[in-house]
Scaffold this motif. Structure first.
Motif, PDB file in Angstrom:
ATOM      1  N   TRP A  38       0.694  -1.273  -0.087  1.00 21.01           N
ATOM      2  CA  TRP A  38       0.024   0.039   0.251  1.00 21.01           C
ATOM      3  C   TRP A  38       0.783   1.123   0.143  1.00 21.01           C
ATOM      4  O   TRP A  38       0.538   2.104  -0.534  1.00 21.01           O
ATOM      5  CB  TRP A  38      -0.983   0.071   1.157  1.00 21.01           C
ATOM      6  CG  TRP A  38      -2.089  -1.024   1.114  1.00 21.01           C
ATOM      7  CD1 TRP A  38      -2.374  -2.105   1.873  1.00 21.01           C
ATOM      8  CD2 TRP A  38      -3.236  -0.791   0.099  1.00 21.01           C
ATOM      9  NE1 TRP A  38      -3.547  -2.533   1.407  1.00 21.01           N
ATOM     10  CE2 TRP A  38      -3.931  -1.846   0.283  1.00 21.01           C
ATOM     11  CE3 TRP A  38      -3.406   0.015  -0.789  1.00 21.01           C
ATOM     12  CZ2 TRP A  38      -5.189  -2.041  -0.419  1.00 21.01           C
ATOM     13  CZ3 TRP A  38      -4.636  -0.029  -1.570  1.00 21.01           C
ATOM     14  CH2 TRP A  38      -5.506  -0.995  -1.494  1.00 21.01           C
ATOM     15  N   LEU A  39       1.905   1.088   0.629  1.00 17.43           N
ATOM     16  CA  LEU A  39       2.939   2.252   0.454  1.00 17.43           C
ATOM     17  C   LEU A  39       3.456   2.767  -0.613  1.00 17.43           C
ATOM     18  O   LEU A  39       3.412   3.756  -1.205  1.00 17.43           O
ATOM     19  CB  LEU A  39       3.870   2.061   1.817  1.00 17.43           C
ATOM     20  CG  LEU A  39       5.244   2.984   1.703  1.00 17.43           C
ATOM     21  CD1 LEU A  39       4.488   4.372   2.209  1.00 17.43           C
ATOM     22  CD2 LEU A  39       6.269   2.616   2.556  1.00 17.43           C
ATOM     23  N   LEU A  40       3.993   1.626  -1.295  1.00 17.29           N
ATOM     24  CA  LEU A  40       4.255   1.816  -2.805  1.00 17.29           C
ATOM     25  C   LEU A  40       3.295   2.161  -3.742  1.00 17.29           C
ATOM     26  O   LEU A  40       3.388   3.110  -4.479  1.00 17.29           O
ATOM     27  CB  LEU A  40       4.815   0.422  -3.218  1.00 17.29           C
ATOM     28  CG  LEU A  40       6.095  -0.051  -2.801  1.00 17.29           C
ATOM     29  CD1 LEU A  40       6.464  -1.326  -3.141  1.00 17.29           C
ATOM     30  CD2 LEU A  40       7.122   0.894  -2.869  1.00 17.29           C
ATOM     31  N   VAL A  41       1.882   1.590  -3.459  1.00 17.70           N
ATOM     32  CA  VAL A  41       0.923   2.201  -4.224  1.00 17.70           C
ATOM     33  C   VAL A  41       0.597   3.609  -4.306  1.00 17.70           C
ATOM     34  O   VAL A  41       0.423   4.546  -5.155  1.00 17.70           O
ATOM     35  CB  VAL A  41      -0.455   1.450  -3.896  1.00 17.70           C
ATOM     36  CG1 VAL A  41      -1.525   2.126  -4.650  1.00 17.70           C
ATOM     37  CG2 VAL A  41      -0.357  -0.023  -4.418  1.00 17.70           C
ATOM     38  N   ALA A  42       0.774   4.043  -2.982  1.00 16.15           N
ATOM     39  CA  ALA A  42       0.572   5.613  -2.500  1.00 16.15           C
ATOM     40  C   ALA A  42       1.677   6.439  -3.257  1.00 16.15           C
ATOM     41  O   ALA A  42       1.392   7.709  -3.736  1.00 16.15           O
ATOM     42  CB  ALA A  42       0.407   5.824  -0.934  1.00 16.15           C
ATOM     43  N   LEU A  43       2.839   5.836  -3.292  1.00 17.54           N
ATOM     44  CA  LEU A  43       4.106   6.721  -3.628  1.00 17.54           C
ATOM     45  C   LEU A  43       3.967   6.740  -5.050  1.00 17.54           C
ATOM     46  O   LEU A  43       4.160   7.842  -5.684  1.00 17.54           O
ATOM     47  CB  LEU A  43       5.235   5.951  -3.332  1.00 17.54           C
ATOM     48  CG  LEU A  43       6.797   6.487  -3.531  1.00 17.54           C
ATOM     49  CD1 LEU A  43       6.877   7.974  -2.773  1.00 17.54           C
ATOM     50  CD2 LEU A  43       7.852   5.841  -3.157  1.00 17.54           C
ATOM     51  N   SER A  44       3.404   5.772  -5.795  1.00 19.15           N
ATOM     52  CA  SER A  44       3.400   5.706  -7.246  1.00 19.15           C
ATOM     53  C   SER A  44       2.341   6.942  -7.655  1.00 19.15           C
ATOM     54  O   SER A  44       2.292   7.348  -8.884  1.00 19.15           O
ATOM     55  CB  SER A  44       2.764   4.260  -7.835  1.00 19.15           C
ATOM     56  OG  SER A  44       1.617   3.951  -7.275  1.00 19.15           O
ATOM     57  N   LEU A  45       1.290   7.081  -6.803  1.00 20.82           N
ATOM     58  CA  LEU A  45       0.365   7.967  -7.039  1.00 20.82           C
ATOM     59  C   LEU A  45       0.687   9.555  -6.888  1.00 20.82           C
ATOM     60  O   LEU A  45       0.201  10.645  -7.384  1.00 20.82           O
ATOM     61  CB  LEU A  45      -1.207   7.789  -6.685  1.00 20.82           C
ATOM     62  CG  LEU A  45      -2.032   6.493  -6.972  1.00 20.82           C
ATOM     63  CD1 LEU A  45      -2.856   6.171  -6.341  1.00 20.82           C
ATOM     64  CD2 LEU A  45      -2.063   6.615  -8.573  1.00 20.82           C
ATOM     65  N   ALA A  46       1.413   9.716  -5.667  1.00 19.61           N
ATOM     66  CA  ALA A  46       1.682  11.007  -4.934  1.00 19.61           C
ATOM     67  C   ALA A  46       2.793  11.499  -5.996  1.00 19.61           C
ATOM     68  O   ALA A  46       2.790  12.828  -6.106  1.00 19.61           O
ATOM     69  CB  ALA A  46       2.275  10.710  -3.667  1.00 19.61           C
ATOM     70  N   LEU A  47       3.590  10.685  -6.570  1.00 12.94           N
ATOM     71  CA  LEU A  47       4.958  11.273  -7.192  1.00 12.94           C
ATOM     72  C   LEU A  47       4.467  12.040  -8.395  1.00 12.94           C
ATOM     73  O   LEU A  47       4.849  13.162  -8.586  1.00 12.94           O
ATOM     74  CB  LEU A  47       5.921  10.017  -7.537  1.00 12.94           C
ATOM     75  CG  LEU A  47       6.837   9.790  -6.482  1.00 12.94           C
ATOM     76  CD1 LEU A  47       7.691   8.609  -6.962  1.00 12.94           C
ATOM     77  CD2 LEU A  47       7.529  10.887  -5.789  1.00 12.94           C
ATOM     78  N   PRO A  48       3.806  11.634  -9.284  1.00 13.01           N
ATOM     79  CA  PRO A  48       3.400  12.326 -10.274  1.00 13.01           C
ATOM     80  C   PRO A  48       2.554  13.491 -10.079  1.00 13.01           C
ATOM     81  O   PRO A  48       2.580  14.458 -10.780  1.00 13.01           O
ATOM     82  CB  PRO A  48       2.626  11.215 -11.334  1.00 13.01           C
ATOM     83  CG  PRO A  48       2.207  10.098 -10.516  1.00 13.01           C
ATOM     84  CD  PRO A  48       3.378   9.992  -9.544  1.00 13.01           C
ATOM     85  N   LEU A  49       1.554  13.299  -9.282  1.00 10.98           N
ATOM     86  CA  LEU A  49       0.861  14.502  -8.509  1.00 10.98           C
ATOM     87  C   LEU A  49       1.444  15.600  -8.268  1.00 10.98           C
ATOM     88  O   LEU A  49       1.356  16.796  -8.382  1.00 10.98           O
ATOM     89  CB  LEU A  49      -0.089  13.998  -7.559  1.00 10.98           C
ATOM     90  CG  LEU A  49      -1.217  14.937  -7.156  1.00 10.98           C
ATOM     91  CD1 LEU A  49      -2.082  15.475  -8.296  1.00 10.98           C
ATOM     92  CD2 LEU A  49      -2.031  14.320  -6.063  1.00 10.98           C
ATOM     93  N   THR A  50       2.438  15.133  -7.349  1.00  7.38           N
ATOM     94  CA  THR A  50       3.417  16.234  -6.733  1.00  7.38           C
ATOM     95  C   THR A  50       4.357  16.972  -7.821  1.00  7.38           C
ATOM     96  O   THR A  50       4.276  18.162  -7.854  1.00  7.38           O
ATOM     97  CB  THR A  50       4.500  15.527  -5.528  1.00  7.38           C
ATOM     98  OG1 THR A  50       3.835  14.955  -4.782  1.00  7.38           O
ATOM     99  CG2 THR A  50       5.516  16.600  -5.314  1.00  7.38           C
ATOM    100  N   LEU A  51       4.726  16.054  -8.878  1.00  2.00           N
ATOM    101  CA  LEU A  51       5.696  16.677 -10.083  1.00  2.00           C
ATOM    102  C   LEU A  51       4.516  17.704 -10.809  1.00  2.00           C
ATOM    103  O   LEU A  51       4.840  18.771 -11.180  1.00  2.00           O
ATOM    104  CB  LEU A  51       6.199  15.745 -10.759  1.00  2.00           C
ATOM    105  CG  LEU A  51       6.877  16.310 -11.844  1.00  2.00           C
ATOM    106  CD1 LEU A  51       8.186  16.928 -11.456  1.00  2.00           C
ATOM    107  CD2 LEU A  51       7.322  15.061 -12.741  1.00  2.00           C
ATOM    108  N   TRP A  52       3.346  17.235 -10.903  1.00  2.00           N
ATOM    109  CA  TRP A  52       2.396  18.029 -11.587  1.00  2.00           C
ATOM    110  C   TRP A  52       2.161  19.429 -10.954  1.00  2.00           C
ATOM    111  O   TRP A  52       2.030  20.321 -11.600  1.00  2.00           O
ATOM    112  CB  TRP A  52       1.277  17.334 -11.858  1.00  2.00           C
ATOM    113  CG  TRP A  52       0.038  18.013 -12.657  1.00  2.00           C
ATOM    114  CD1 TRP A  52       0.031  19.290 -13.095  1.00  2.00           C
ATOM    115  CD2 TRP A  52      -1.456  17.411 -12.650  1.00  2.00           C
ATOM    116  NE1 TRP A  52      -1.425  19.376 -13.583  1.00  2.00           N
ATOM    117  CE2 TRP A  52      -2.182  18.530 -13.253  1.00  2.00           C
ATOM    118  CE3 TRP A  52      -2.080  16.198 -12.008  1.00  2.00           C
ATOM    119  CZ2 TRP A  52      -3.335  18.370 -13.313  1.00  2.00           C
ATOM    120  CZ3 TRP A  52      -3.420  16.275 -12.406  1.00  2.00           C
ATOM    121  CH2 TRP A  52      -4.072  17.257 -13.044  1.00  2.00           C
TER     122      TRP A  52
END
Length: 285
Positions: A38-52
């Motif tokens: 679940w941590l990796l799932v959240a990270l995979s979603l958070a990284l592009p959203l943060t970059l955006w």
């Protein structure tokens, strides 16, 4: 007379086996902690959203081309409140469901027939293998001539975009069944009908469910093309309409909404598959 002294040949060096240290992160099908997953799932979603967020907030790209996530969310809420986006969601979901169900009704039996009988393989494989390389967009003018501009044409585009992949993937699933299983069934007195319904169909049922789950994403991809045909509603229609007026925030929201709906359907079908075929969990993982 001196006896010859034999010199023993040197022994080849023993090969030293290099063992890798145990690893949770890089283990190969050895299980994975749920919390870390679940941590990796959240990270995979958070990284592009943060970059955006960073790129759009600093206006490294003009807002006309890349609005901020908050602007996209605000545009989406406005579309739901003022532009009847909910009706567009229902319209697109109905088209996807109709086209996908039709593709499943056609594709699964044909795929089973191709994978089971050499005669059906020789009959259908050449045309399926040829047509699947033809772009669906190339058939759009013909579909308009044959069917018109109504709902049947939109459903037909989605069906054609998915059905061939259903056929191929189901046929491959049947061909992976070991011949030993079929031979054992014949040895125990089964006839062809028994082998088909008691061996082949149960053995391929988990793969059929996974095939449908994977290919429903194709149905959502083709719904945008389908809604180019004189549509008055639908998410694809909204995307095209917003694109004409450079309303990038609305375009991005509709794209994200399609992705969210698709992800929800994907997890729902996974849940159904695990409930219907619990014996296949080891194969899936």
């Amino acid at each position: 007379m001196l006896e010859s002294i034999s010199v023993p040949s040197p022994k080849p060096p023993t090969r030293q086996h290099r063992y890798l240290s145990p690893s949770i992160f890089w283990s190969i099908r050895q299980g994975f902690p749920q919390r870390l997953s679940w941590l990796l799932v959240a990270l995979s979603l958070a990284l592009p959203l943060t970059l955006w967020t960073i790129v759009s907030s600093l206006q490294l790209v003009p807002p006309t081309f890349l609005p901020t996530p908050l602007a996209v969310l605000s545009a989406g809420l406005t579309m739901f409140a003022e532009n009847s986006l909910g009706e567009d969601v229902l319209a697109s979901c109905g088209r996807v469901l109709a086209g996908f169900v039709l593709a499943a009704i056609i594709g699964v039996p044909v795929g089973l027939a191709i994978g089971t009988f050499y005669s059906m393989d020789s009959l259908f494989s050449p045309i399926v293998g040829t047509v699947r390389y033809m772009p669906i967009t190339g058939f759009v003018p013909l579909i308009i001539i044959w069917v018109g501009l109504g709902e049947p044409s939109k459903i037909l585009i989605i069906t054609l975009g998915v059905v061939l992949y259903n056929i191929i993937m189901v046929a491959d699933a049947v061909k992976f069944i070991p011949n030993e299983m079929i031979n054992v069934a014949y040895t125990m007195g089964a006839n062809r009908w028994d082998v088909l319904w008691k061996v082949i169909v149960p053995a391929t049922f988990p793969s059929v469910l996974d095939t449908l789950r994977v290919n429903i994403s194709g149905a959502w991809n083709f719904v945008v093309i389908a809604e180019l045909l004189a549509a008055q509603n639908g998410l694809g229609f909204k995307i095209i309409q917003a694109q004409r007026f450079l309303q990038t925030d609305k375009v991005l929201f509709c794209i994200v909404l399609i992705g969210t709906i698709g992800l929800t359907i994907d997890y729902g079908l996974k849940w159904v598959s695990r409930r219907l075929t619990p014996w296949a969990d080891q194969i899936r993982h």
